[in-house]
Design an enzyme around this catalytic site. Structure first.
Site, PDB file in Angstrom:
ATOM      1  N   THR A 240      22.396  59.598  25.725  1.00  0.00           N
ATOM      2  CA  THR A 240      21.011  59.137  25.901  1.00  0.00           C
ATOM      3  C   THR A 240      20.426  59.505  27.261  1.00  0.00           C
ATOM      4  O   THR A 240      19.211  59.443  27.447  1.00  0.00           O
ATOM      5  CB  THR A 240      20.954  57.595  25.805  1.00  0.00           C
TER       6      THR A 240
ATOM      7  N   HIS B  64       5.912  62.613  43.056  1.00  0.00           N
ATOM      8  CA  HIS B  64       5.651  61.266  43.571  1.00  0.00           C
ATOM      9  C   HIS B  64       6.896  60.500  43.999  1.00  0.00           C
ATOM     10  O   HIS B  64       6.814  59.689  44.927  1.00  0.00           O
ATOM     11  CB  HIS B  64       4.905  60.444  42.520  1.00  0.00           C
TER      12      HIS B  64
ATOM     13  N   HIS C  49       3.099  58.856  49.099  1.00  0.00           N
ATOM     14  CA  HIS C  49       4.306  58.735  48.270  1.00  0.00           C
ATOM     15  C   HIS C  49       5.561  58.636  49.136  1.00  0.00           C
ATOM     16  O   HIS C  49       6.549  58.009  48.730  1.00  0.00           O
ATOM     17  CB  HIS C  49       4.395  59.913  47.306  1.00  0.00           C
TER      18      HIS C  49
ATOM     19  N   ASP D 229      29.070  63.681  30.515  1.00  0.00           N
ATOM     20  CA  ASP D 229      30.203  63.204  29.730  1.00  0.00           C
ATOM     21  C   ASP D 229      30.306  64.097  28.492  1.00  0.00           C
ATOM     22  O   ASP D 229      29.610  65.126  28.389  1.00  0.00           O
ATOM     23  CB  ASP D 229      30.058  61.709  29.392  1.00  0.00           C
TER      24      ASP D 229
ATOM     25  N   CYS E 214      24.157  62.688  29.533  1.00  0.00           N
ATOM     26  CA  CYS E 214      25.042  62.001  28.585  1.00  0.00           C
ATOM     27  C   CYS E 214      24.294  61.934  27.258  1.00  0.00           C
ATOM     28  O   CYS E 214      23.290  62.639  27.086  1.00  0.00           O
ATOM     29  CB  CYS E 214      25.498  60.635  29.108  1.00  0.00           C
TER      30      CYS E 214
HETATM   31  C1  RB5 Z   1      28.905  58.169  24.655  1.00  0.00           C
HETATM   32  O1  RB5 Z   1      29.183  57.951  23.299  1.00  0.00           O
HETATM   33  C2  RB5 Z   1      27.548  57.601  25.016  1.00  0.00           C
HETATM   34  O2  RB5 Z   1      27.631  56.215  25.078  1.00  0.00           O
HETATM   35  C3  RB5 Z   1      27.076  58.169  26.332  1.00  0.00           C
HETATM   36  O3  RB5 Z   1      27.006  59.555  26.245  1.00  0.00           O
HETATM   37  C4  RB5 Z   1      25.705  57.713  26.801  1.00  0.00           C
HETATM   38  O4  RB5 Z   1      24.758  57.848  25.810  1.00  0.00           O
HETATM   39  C5  RB5 Z   1      25.660  56.419  27.486  1.00  0.00           C
HETATM   40  O5  RB5 Z   1      24.626  55.981  28.013  1.00  0.00           O
END
Ligand code: RB5
Length: 146
Positions: free
Chosen positions: A66, A97, A132, A7, A64
């Site tokens: 996180t 694994h 595994h 994203d 993304c």
């Molecule tokens: C976008 O602002 C953020 O929410 C997305 O990149 C991600 O971290 C979602 O899990």
């Protein structure tokens, strides 16, 4: 062929990773996003997941902010085993694994150097099979039951 997608939160790191793959001569297909405009991570997690689960690509990389939302999304595609990795040990062992076929990264969590090292390890490590393989098979059975 490696499927890659992000994203807007992962866009800059995705470009760094594509540069790294170019340098290594590794082929990839970019499933977007293609600009820094705000967008929805599930669309890109699903697109990469489908490319891997369908056999068009052997491995996937999703990014993304996180790494969490896009990994959850990719994991909704049957056949995907997406692993969110923030360290080298996890990247190595999720291949050895879990036979993880998609790597998820958090661009707002990791520095570029560590992220590229994680990519290198993920792409360069083989599944060990043996006991595994039975466990990975049990994961697939969960998909069948639910
Ligand atoms: C976008 O602002 C953020 O929410 C997305 O990149 C991600 O971290 C979602 O899990």
């Amino acid at each position: 062929m490696i499927a890659i997608g992000s994203d807007h939160g992962g866009f800059a790191l995705k470009r760094e990773i594509m540069k790294y793959l170019d340098e290594k001569g590794l082929e990839y297909k970019d499933f977007g996003t293609y600009t820094e405009d705000s967008c929805d991570y599930p669309d890109y997690g699903e697109a990469v997941g489908r490319a891997v689960a369908g056999g068009e690509c052997e491995r996937g990389i999703v990014i993304c902010g996180t790494g969490i939302g896009i990994s959850i999304s990719a994991n909704k595609v049957k056949g995907v085993r997406a692993a969110l990795c923030g360290d080298c040990y996890s990247a190595e062992y999720t291949r050895r694994h879990n036979d993880a076929n998609v790597l998820a990264l958090g661009a707002r969590v990791l520095g570029t150097g560590l992220a590229l090292k994680i990519v290198e390890i993920f792409l360069g490590t083989d599944f060990e099979g043996g006991r595994h393989a039975r466990r990975v098979e049990l994961i697939s059975k969960i998909e069948e039951r639910n």
